[in-house]
Scaffold this active site. Structure first.
Site, PDB file in Angstrom:
ATOM      1  N   ASP A   1       0.867  -1.165   0.000  1.00 15.37           N
ATOM      2  CA  ASP A   1       0.000   0.000   0.000  1.00 15.37           C
ATOM      3  C   ASP A   1       0.916   1.232   0.000  1.00 15.37           C
ATOM      4  O   ASP A   1       2.126   1.132   0.262  1.00 15.37           O
ATOM      5  CB  ASP A   1      -0.946  -0.004   1.211  1.00 15.37           C
ATOM      6  CG  ASP A   1      -2.171   0.891   0.980  1.00 15.37           C
ATOM      7  OD1 ASP A   1      -2.115   1.763   0.079  1.00 15.37           O
ATOM      8  OD2 ASP A   1      -3.178   0.753   1.700  1.00 15.37           O
TER       9      ASP A   1
HETATM   10  C1  BGC Z   1      -5.080   3.173   0.005  1.00 13.03           C
HETATM   11  C2  BGC Z   1      -5.165   2.169  -1.109  1.00 13.03           C
HETATM   12  C3  BGC Z   1      -5.022   2.873  -2.433  1.00 13.03           C
HETATM   13  C4  BGC Z   1      -3.701   3.613  -2.450  1.00 13.03           C
HETATM   14  C5  BGC Z   1      -3.405   4.352  -3.741  1.00 13.03           C
HETATM   15  C6  BGC Z   1      -3.870   4.076  -0.111  1.00 13.03           C
HETATM   16  O1  BGC Z   1      -3.985   5.146   0.767  1.00 13.03           O
HETATM   17  O2  BGC Z   1      -5.070   2.511   1.244  1.00 13.03           O
HETATM   18  O3  BGC Z   1      -6.372   1.471  -1.044  1.00 13.03           O
HETATM   19  O4  BGC Z   1      -5.122   1.977  -3.483  1.00 13.03           O
HETATM   20  O5  BGC Z   1      -3.705   4.563  -1.401  1.00 13.03           O
HETATM   21  O6  BGC Z   1      -4.162   5.489  -3.868  1.00 13.03           O
END
Ligand code: BGC
Length: 746
Positions: A282
């Site tokens: 993530d």
């Molecule tokens: C989130 C993810 C997301 C990623 C990219 C993170 O803050 O937890 O679910 O895909 O950002 O935007």
């Protein structure tokens, strides 16, 4: 006449998406892995052989596809504007870049002026509430087609964190509280997305069940309980959807960051479940180079979100020094390539063509999903459907004059027409609070042109009550905005909306409540209103969908994928750990409820919820009959009939639960299967489910097997977890053992 329409097939929306040109053949390129007849593993292996060290390193290092002023960072020039992610391909070897977009509800954009107007699906909670995997597949196919049209070949979708914590701000993105339902529904969506040759993720791996302290908290849970709950949902979604990538989560699990947990990434995901794609982090979830790479993280995402360039120069140094073996780096690159070949990212390269999709057809997909996922929670005295003869209708609150609410954070899609209620707080991350310009008020007015339909914003309670008093029927809209990175402080509706509903209902008993919420809320006014419709976040055509259900053009058939508690006191953690969030505070969340999540916890404790899991009313009536449970070669098959005994066509969700009689499980019963059936009035259908043996077993950590204990089990056919319309039959199961993937051993 018997009509038999059962949802097995996928409701694909928009024809085959333009898949783009098929890559050049090996003869013309001189690149043997371009032969699409070869297996993905073979092709990936050949490419890895041909790659230099630096090329492999490039493939495991991802950027944010947007400028980030506070980090003084610019997006790579080749990335798509204001996008979530970008990874360099290897042009000389015919490997395209990876262009990544959020998320599970449509194509989202990072903050900035250049958002892509797309189609927003209703929330994941809504889609799950349809209990219709065909619709989930169709929604996935639709948003995957938009991802491709906008030039993305990776969609950061597939959110399947269980609702352990009903106050979790991200529940709206996910698939509810039950591992079977969540896994089946989210898995179907992943398959739909990937039908466009766009890779989908499965996320967030794992046990990221609340947002307060998400980067610092430590989820404490045993292996057995995890494998029978959160991990089982992910496992089923993986089996159903075959996602190309898995995103590891922010939190720690039993003391170890999820993105450097060899238990989660290598043992559970890759070895036990046989996942062949890649694990990406993530955004900002990486904390090391050597431990992370050796634990099984294959790609760092979203730089500059992490504190350091862990998979940049430090990884090269680690490989050159042997701290990370070259074979491990090969494995990392091979996994990325495997998914790219398997899912068609190489053979069907993406090329942006934003105007190439049919916006009308896509809107229809979102609308159908919204209509089918709304849950009619209460309907007494024939309050709904609304009669077109009403002369004076009051519509109160919830910005129903302007539009419908969306959840906040990275999954937020900006629909065409922009934000219908701009300027609400918070305006920046995880805001903006967005309303899609699909006004319930307009959609209602359209349906009753001769009635006087008045709107009141609901801020002044006395004024709202006055309008209610002078109306034949009142529709009060109450909303709860939830968002990524933020949990809600309680399950109460915010901004005095409980008071508003109570005041309006006191002024006019003919008051229908329409809720737009991320998940469960409490309802102190419930006894005083005849009808409640839970509309979740209904997506970019939500106003139309709400009106269609209110007036009975669409017969509600959503069923709750989550228990609605009567109060927070009934929850495993009455007080939410880590709320309000204290920056950088590290704390434990003790999952003492183990695998007894949601209705299982309520059953175990004998607590009566406000509305049980699986609950949902219809404008028709259905009868369940003919339950026959058979055990053959250890497999449990359950067949039954559903009849529409009401006056209008509609869909019923038949739910099969299993309760052990002598044997001890984590909870008194589990959902073991379900079937949605579409029936004309008077028609009936036969249906059958085969129960996944893992749902009849306890997981044994020492032997890594699922063990069914010999004994008697009650098979229950019902319309919700509280046993409405229940029929039951006792079956005897012999002892049986299944491997970690659910394959029979003995
Ligand atoms: C989130 C993810 C997301 C990623 C990219 C993170 O803050 O937890 O679910 O895909 O950002 O935007």
């Amino acid at each position: 006449m018997r009509s038999k329409r059962i949802f097995l097939a996928a409701a694909v929306c928009c024809g085959t998406a333009a898949l783009g040109p098929v890559a050049a053949n090996p003869a013309s390129t001189g690149l043997p892995w371009m032969d699409a007849r070869l297996a993905p593993g073979e092709r990936a292996g050949m490419v890895v052989q041909a790659m230099t060290l630096d090329e492999k390193l490039k493939l495991v290092y991802g950027y944010l596809g947007a400028d980030l002023e506070w980090k003084n960072s610019k997006r790579p020039a080749e990335s798509r504007l204001q996008s979530a992610g970008f990874i360099h391909g290897v042009a000389r070897l015919g490997i395209p870049h990876l262009w990544e977009t959020d998320a599970g509800l449509g194509v989202a954009s990072q903050a900035g002026p250049d958002v892509r107007p797309g189609t927003a699906l209703p929330s994941g909670m809504n889609t799950t509430a349809t209990w219709n995997p065909g619709l989930a597949y169709g929604g996935g196919a639709m948003i995957g087609a938009e991802a491709r049209a906008f030039g993305f070949n990776v969609m950061l979708a597939g959110g399947v964190n269980l609702v352990r914590e009903p106050r979790n701000g991200r529940n709206f993105e996910y698939g509810g509280e039950d591992p079977l339902l969540a896994g089946k529904m989210v898995g179907a969506q992943i398959r739909g997305i990937q039908s466009n040759r766009v890779i989908s993720t499965l996320k967030h791996f794992a046990l990221n069940d609340q947002e307060s302290g998400r980067t610092t908290l430590n989820a404490r849970i045993g292996d057995q309980a995890a494998r029978m709950s959160d991990l089982l949902a992910l496992q089923i979604a993986m089996e159903e959807g075959n996602p190309g990538a898995v995103m590891c989560s922010y939190n720690r699990v039993n003391g170890v960051h999820a993105c450097e947990s060899s238990y989660l990434l290598t043992e559970v995901l890759k070895q036990d479940w046989g996942f062949r794609g890649w694990v990406m982090s993530d955004w900002g979830a990486v904390h090391s180079t050597v431990p992370a790479a050796n634990a099984g993280l294959d790609q760092q995402s979203g730089m500059p979100f992490d504190l350091a360039d862990y998979f940049g120069p430090p990884l090269k140094e680690a490989v050159l020094n042997g701290w990370v073996l070259p074979a491990r780096l090969d494995d990392m690159a091979r996994r990325v390539l495997h998914a790219m070949f398997e899912q068609g990212a190489v053979d069907h390269p993406v090329k942006p063509a934003p105007e190439s999709f049919d916006r009308k057809a896509h809107a229809a997909v979102s609308l159908a999903d919204a209509q089918e996922g709304m849950v009619l929670l209460k309907n007494s005295a024939g309050a709904l459907p609304l009669k077109k003869t009403a002369k004076r209708i009051a519509v109160i609150g919830g910005h129903a004059d302007k539009g419908v609410l969306a959840g906040g954070g990275s999954s937020l899609v900006t629909a065409e027409g922009g934000n219908a209620v701009a300027g609400l707080e918070p305006k920046s991350w995880p805001g903006p609070v967005m309303y899609y310009p699909s006004s319930p008020l307009k959609a209602i007015r359209k349906r009753v042109p001769s009635a006087a339909v008045s709107y009141h914003d609901g801020v002044d309670l006395a004024g709202a009550a006055r309008l209610a008093r002078s109306s034949d029927v009142v529709l009060v809209f109450a909303n709860q905005w939830t968002a990524e990175a933020l949990d809600v402080p309680s399950l109460s509706l915010p901004n005095r909306q409980d008071d508003l509903i109570a005041a309006v209902a006191a002024a006019n008993p003919n008051t229908v409540v329409v809720l737009q919420t991320g998940g469960p809320v409490t309802m102190p006014w419930l006894a005083h209103v005849p009808a409640v419709l839970e509309a979740w976040y209904p997506g970019s055509n939500g106003g139309e969908a709400i009106a269609a259900v209110l007036f009975g053009e669409a017969n509600p058939s959503g069923h709750l994928p989550v228990t609605f508690p009567a109060s927070e006191a009934q929850l495993p953690r009455p007080v939410l750990d880590g709320y309000p969030e204290v920056k950088d505070l590290r704390f434990d969340v003790d999952y003492h409820e183990g695998a007894a999540v949601g209705y299982k916890w309520f059953d175990l404790r004998g607590e009566k919820p406000l509305f049980p899991f699986g609950h949902g009313l219809s404008y028709s009536e259905f009868a369940l009959s003919g339950l026959a449970a058979r055990v053959k070669d250890g497999a449990l098959d359950v067949s039954f009939a559903v009849k529409n005994v009401g006056k209008v066509a509609g869909k019923e969700v038949a739910q099969v639960y299993v309760a052990p009689l002598g044997v001890r499980w984590e909870a008194p019963k589990r959902l073991a299967g379900f079937q949605k059936v579409d029936l004309k009035p008077g028609a009936s259908a036969n249906a059958a489910v085969t129960v996944d043996p893992r749902l009849l077993a306890m997981y044994d950590s020492a032997s890594k097997t699922w063990q069914v204990a010999a004994g008697d089990y009650k098979v229950i056919l019902a319309a919700d977890a509280a046993g409405s319309k229940a029929l039951s039959q006792v079956v005897h199961l012999e002892a049986a053992t299944y491997d970690v993937r659910g394959k029979r051993l003995r």
